[in-house]
Design an enzyme around this catalytic site. Structure first.
Site, PDB file in Angstrom:
ATOM      1  N   ASP A 191      -2.723  -3.811   3.174  1.00 25.56           N
ATOM      2  CA  ASP A 191      -1.877  -4.715   2.339  1.00 25.56           C
ATOM      3  C   ASP A 191      -0.582  -3.995   2.335  1.00 25.56           C
ATOM      4  OD1 ASP A 191      -0.730  -6.914   1.352  1.00 25.56           O
ATOM      5  OD2 ASP A 191      -1.595  -6.392  -0.763  1.00 25.56           O
ATOM      6  N   CYS A 192       0.480  -4.397   2.274  1.00 21.13           N
ATOM      7  CA  CYS A 192       1.774  -3.817   2.065  1.00 21.13           C
ATOM      8  C   CYS A 192       2.148  -2.620   2.958  1.00 21.13           C
ATOM      9  CB  CYS A 192       1.946  -3.605   0.522  1.00 21.13           C
ATOM     10  SG  CYS A 192       3.486  -3.190  -0.032  1.00 21.13           S
TER      11      CYS A 192
END
Length: 269
Positions: free
Chosen positions: A141-142
């Site tokens: 994520d991210c």
């Protein structure tokens, strides 16, 4: 079929406990623990934690997977708590040496300054590369996708990241796709921090079916309704983007430098 926790069961249990305090204190607490305990037959998820990470990157998917009763390991070099962006420390429950040898899922959260430090740490990069080579799913994520990229795990794959650094993914051999969640074979990457819940639900759908993912979403009451349409560069518009990037110049340059070093390390010969 997984013994999911839902509100109806929890409310029923709470009602029984109210009628019988002894149930709530003895049998009830044991039953609740059993309802919430990981299922030994469920997927094994190795979740990297590291100093200066973004807590939401981890907590969103972690909540989704916990409802599914998946087996979660929070992994770092040692079990001492690591710092997060919101000042709430998170402690690993397994060291690199104790990590699953064959996880179903490797997950790496983001947090740009912490991400840069991980990319510059050979011990972290080598660990992620080795575990990713054995995992059935390699996910992030991210800005966690930059760590995957630095470990050579995104070469030849579609991927995404936080908008601030997504343009760096091609330097690590990935093809940047500007979507909230991107799947390419067994790689699943998500954009900024709030995309972690979407990512988690997509992965649940892949591994346990759409109905399980829908149930998870309903338990979380996940029905986003932001007050403004300003959550992506396109929605924010060029003027707001130019303004916010002014405050990121140094940080984004550090990320670019770290990616350049990783790119040279990954280059053949």
């Amino acid at each position: 079929m997984h013994d999911w926790i839902d509100r109806r069961r929890l409310l029923a249990f709470a009602g029984a406990a109210a009628v019988s305090p002894a149930l709530g204190q003895e049998t009830g607490s044991a039953h609740l623990h059993a309802m919430m305990a990981p299922d030994p037959t469920a997927p094994k998820v190795a979740m990297l934690v590291y100093p200066r990470m973004v807590a939401l990157d981890l907590i969103g998917p972690m909540t989704v997977f916990t409802i599914m009763r998946w087996n979660l390991q929070l992994i770092w070099k040692e079990r001492t708590p690591v710092s997060t962006d919101v000042g709430v420390p998170i402690a690993a429950n397994a060291t690199f040496a104790e990590a699953y040898s064959d996880p179903d899922i490797l997950f790496v959260p983001g947090g740009l300054l912490g991400t840069i430090a991980c990319m510059q740490d050979p011990e972290v990069v080598d660990f992620v590369a080795a575990l990713g080579a054995r995992a059935k799913w390699v996910t992030s994520d991210c800005t966690g996708s930059l760590i995957l990229g630095a470990a050579g795990l995104l070469r030849g794959y579609d991927a995404t990241s936080h908008w601030g650094v997504a343009d760096l993914l091609p330097l690590l051999g990935a093809r940047h796709v500007a979507k909230r969640v991107v799947r390419d074979r067994n790689r699943l990457t998500a954009g900024g921090a709030t995309a972690g819940i979407d990512f988690g639900l997509v992965l649940v759908s892949e591994l346990a079916g759409e109905e399980a993912s829908r149930r998870d979403q309903l338990i979380l009451e996940y029905a986003p309704a932001p007050p403004f349409r300003n959550g992506t560069p396109d929605e924010a518009g060029p003027e707001r983007m130019a303004d916010i990037r002014k405050g990121r110049v140094w940080m984004d340059e550090q990320a670019r430098l770290a990616v350049e070093v990783a790119r040279r390390r990954l280059a053949p010969g």
